[in-house]
Design a protein around this motif. Structure first.
Motif, PDB file in Angstrom:
ATOM      1  N   PHE A  72       0.762  -1.232  -0.065  1.00  0.00           N
ATOM      2  CA  PHE A  72       0.079   0.002   0.008  1.00  0.00           C
ATOM      3  C   PHE A  72       0.699   1.175   0.029  1.00  0.00           C
ATOM      4  N   GLY A  73       2.011   1.134  -0.808  1.00  0.00           N
ATOM      5  CA  GLY A  73       2.941   2.382  -0.793  1.00  0.00           C
ATOM      6  C   GLY A  73       3.902   2.414   0.446  1.00  0.00           C
ATOM      7  N   ALA A  74       4.409   3.608   0.780  1.00  0.00           N
ATOM      8  CA  ALA A  74       5.590   3.707   1.733  1.00  0.00           C
ATOM      9  C   ALA A  74       5.313   3.244   2.992  1.00  0.00           C
ATOM     10  N   TYR A  75       6.101   2.478   3.472  1.00  0.00           N
ATOM     11  CA  TYR A  75       5.572   1.805   4.803  1.00  0.00           C
ATOM     12  C   TYR A  75       6.960   1.481   5.796  1.00  0.00           C
ATOM     13  N   ARG A 101      -1.497  10.405  -4.541  1.00  0.00           N
ATOM     14  CA  ARG A 101      -0.658  11.515  -4.733  1.00  0.00           C
ATOM     15  C   ARG A 101       0.647  11.213  -4.631  1.00  0.00           C
ATOM     16  N   GLN A 102       1.215  10.287  -3.808  1.00  0.00           N
ATOM     17  CA  GLN A 102       2.749   9.744  -3.668  1.00  0.00           C
ATOM     18  C   GLN A 102       2.920   8.985  -4.854  1.00  0.00           C
ATOM     19  N   TYR A 103       1.945   8.032  -5.522  1.00  0.00           N
ATOM     20  CA  TYR A 103       2.139   7.185  -6.652  1.00  0.00           C
ATOM     21  C   TYR A 103       2.352   8.021  -7.806  1.00  0.00           C
ATOM     22  N   LEU A 104       2.091   9.301  -7.803  1.00  0.00           N
ATOM     23  CA  LEU A 104       2.313  10.175  -9.007  1.00  0.00           C
ATOM     24  C   LEU A 104       3.732  10.182  -9.522  1.00  0.00           C
ATOM     25  N   HIS A 105       4.606   9.960  -8.435  1.00  0.00           N
ATOM     26  CA  HIS A 105       6.205  10.093  -8.821  1.00  0.00           C
ATOM     27  C   HIS A 105       6.411   8.719  -9.282  1.00  0.00           C
ATOM     28  N   ASP A 106       7.298   8.751 -10.475  1.00  0.00           N
ATOM     29  CA  ASP A 106       7.701   7.449 -11.064  1.00  0.00           C
ATOM     30  C   ASP A 106       8.701   6.586  -9.979  1.00  0.00           C
ATOM     31  N   GLU A 107       9.593   7.210  -9.266  1.00  0.00           N
ATOM     32  CA  GLU A 107      10.709   6.693  -8.492  1.00  0.00           C
ATOM     33  C   GLU A 107       9.903   5.825  -7.459  1.00  0.00           C
ATOM     34  N   TYR A 108       8.961   6.493  -6.950  1.00  0.00           N
ATOM     35  CA  TYR A 108       8.049   5.962  -5.761  1.00  0.00           C
ATOM     36  C   TYR A 108       7.304   4.590  -6.441  1.00  0.00           C
ATOM     37  N   ARG A 109       6.521   4.784  -7.447  1.00  0.00           N
ATOM     38  CA  ARG A 109       5.821   3.831  -7.915  1.00  0.00           C
ATOM     39  C   ARG A 109       6.459   2.732  -8.791  1.00  0.00           C
ATOM     40  N   ASN A 110       7.654   2.766  -9.120  1.00  0.00           N
ATOM     41  CA  ASN A 110       8.244   1.877  -9.793  1.00  0.00           C
ATOM     42  C   ASN A 110       9.215   1.106  -8.973  1.00  0.00           C
ATOM     43  N   THR A 111       9.448   1.367  -7.476  1.00  0.00           N
ATOM     44  CA  THR A 111      10.240   0.943  -6.739  1.00  0.00           C
ATOM     45  C   THR A 111       9.789  -0.471  -6.505  1.00  0.00           C
ATOM     46  N   SER A 168      11.791  -3.026  -1.181  1.00  0.00           N
ATOM     47  CA  SER A 168      12.943  -2.190  -1.524  1.00  0.00           C
ATOM     48  C   SER A 168      12.614  -0.671  -0.911  1.00  0.00           C
ATOM     49  N   ARG A 169      13.851   0.097  -0.585  1.00  0.00           N
ATOM     50  CA  ARG A 169      13.688   1.351  -0.175  1.00  0.00           C
ATOM     51  C   ARG A 169      13.503   2.193  -1.396  1.00  0.00           C
ATOM     52  N   ILE A 170      12.439   3.329  -1.330  1.00  0.00           N
ATOM     53  CA  ILE A 170      12.359   4.309  -2.216  1.00  0.00           C
ATOM     54  C   ILE A 170      13.191   5.146  -2.349  1.00  0.00           C
ATOM     55  N   GLY A 171      13.995   5.367  -3.471  1.00  0.00           N
ATOM     56  CA  GLY A 171      14.989   6.106  -3.771  1.00  0.00           C
ATOM     57  C   GLY A 171      14.924   7.622  -3.690  1.00  0.00           C
ATOM     58  N   SER A 172      15.786   8.472  -3.721  1.00  0.00           N
ATOM     59  CA  SER A 172      15.598   9.722  -3.681  1.00  0.00           C
ATOM     60  C   SER A 172      15.464  10.347  -5.056  1.00  0.00           C
ATOM     61  N   ILE A 173      14.655  11.450  -4.984  1.00  0.00           N
ATOM     62  CA  ILE A 173      14.479  12.402  -6.216  1.00  0.00           C
ATOM     63  C   ILE A 173      14.749  13.681  -6.275  1.00  0.00           C
ATOM     64  N   ALA A 174      15.883  14.003  -5.332  1.00  0.00           N
ATOM     65  CA  ALA A 174      16.140  15.376  -4.893  1.00  0.00           C
ATOM     66  C   ALA A 174      16.537  16.021  -6.365  1.00  0.00           C
ATOM     67  N   GLN A 175      17.604  15.413  -7.013  1.00  0.00           N
ATOM     68  CA  GLN A 175      18.176  15.918  -8.142  1.00  0.00           C
ATOM     69  C   GLN A 175      17.098  16.436  -9.322  1.00  0.00           C
TER      70      GLN A 175
END
Length: 227
Positions: free
Chosen positions: A107-110, A187-197, A201-208
Motif C-alpha cells: 500500500f505504498g511507503a511503509y 498523490r505519492q504514486y504520481l512519482h515514477d521513482e516511488y511507483r516503480n520501486t 525495497s527502499r524508495i530512492g531519492s528524487i532530489a536531483q
C-alpha cells in the motif's frame, strides 16, 4: 564506480517523538457521542488508519518528495507560496541530511512503527485500537490522549532540538488536512521513482530531478513576469 545509497536510520526515541508530533498535528477531534471504551475517556483526538499515518510520515521523512509534491500542487494552483516552500527545502541540504528512506510495500511507503508506538503507548500518550473482525484487522486508529497533548506542548516549549520536526510536521499536516490515507497514497504514486520501486525495497531519492523541475518552474515565472 556505481554509488550505492546508504539508508539513514533513526533511533526508537526519535521515531517515537516524530510519530507523536504527527499524531498530534494530524488528529481529528474525537467523534460524538463519546466512545464506550473507558480507556478512551481522556482521548482528545484521533488519526484514522495506519495508511494515513504512514503517508504523512513519508513526507516528513523524505523532504525531496515533499518538495516534489509542493511543485505539483503549484503547477495546478500557481500559488506562489508553494513554489517558495519547495525552494526553501531544495535550496538547503535537507533532502540529503534529513531524508530517512522508507520501504515500498503493498500500500505504498511503509516502515514498522511498533517500537515507536510501544514507547508512546507505555507512557500513556497514544492508544491504538483495531477495527474489524477476529482474525481480520481492517483498520488501525491512533488516539492522542490528554497526557499526549501535554507532552507535545512541553516539547514545543522546552525541546528546541526537535524544532525541525515540529515545523515539518506542521507543514505536512496542513497540506494533508481533510485527505484520507488512500488519497495521500494516490498523490505519492504520481512519482515514477516511488511507483516503480520494487516491493520490499527502499524508495530512492528524487532530489536531483526535483531541483531540476524547480529551476524550470522558476524560469517560467521569470519569463512570464517579463512578457
Amino acid at each position: 564506480m556505481v554509488e550505492v545509497e546508504v539508508a539513514a536510520s533513526t533511533s526508537r526515541e526519535q521515531d517515537a517523538v516524530r510519530i507523536l508530533l504527527i499524531i498530534a498535528a494530524s488528529a481529528l477531534p474525537m467523534p460524538e457521542p463519546p466512545s464506550p471504551d473507558p480507556a478512551l475517556a481522556d482521548a482528545v483526538g484521533v488519526v484514522e488508519t495506519q495508511v494515513k499515518l504512514q503517508k504523512v510520515d513519508f513526507w516528513v521523512r523524505n523532504p525531496d518528495y515533499l518538495a516534489a509534491t509542493l511543485l505539483k500542487d503549484y503547477e495546478t494552483s500557481r500559488e506562489p507560496y508553494l513554489l517558495e516552500l519547495a525552494e526553501k527545502i531544495l535550496a538547503s541540504d535537507e533532502p540529503e541530511v534529513r531524508r530517512y528512506p522508507m520501504l515500498r510495500y503493498l500500500f505504498g511507503a511503509y516502515e514498522p512503527l511498533d517500537d515507536a508506538l510501544a514507547v508512546l503507548r507505555s507512557a500513556g500518550l497514544v492508544i491504538r485500537r483495531k477495527r474489524g473482525t477476529p482474525g481480520r484487522v481492517q483498520q488501525h486508529d491512533y488516539f492522542l490522549t490528554a497526557r499526549g497533548r501535554e507532552a507535545v506542548d512541553k516539547i514545543l516549549v522546552t525541546e528546541p532540538v526537535f524544532s525541525y520536526y515540529v515545523d515539518r510536521v506542521n507543514l505536512v499536516a496542513t497540506l494533508t488536512e481533510g485527505h484520507g490515507g488512500t488519497q495521500l497514497k494516490a498523490r505519492q504514486y504520481l512519482h515514477d521513482e516511488y511507483r516503480n520501486t520494487p516491493i520490499g525495497s527502499r524508495i530512492g531519492s528524487i532530489a536531483q530531478q526535483t531541483r531540476g523541475r524547480l529551476a524550470e518552474l522558476q524560469a517560467e515565472t521569470v519569463d512570464g513576469a517579463g512578457s
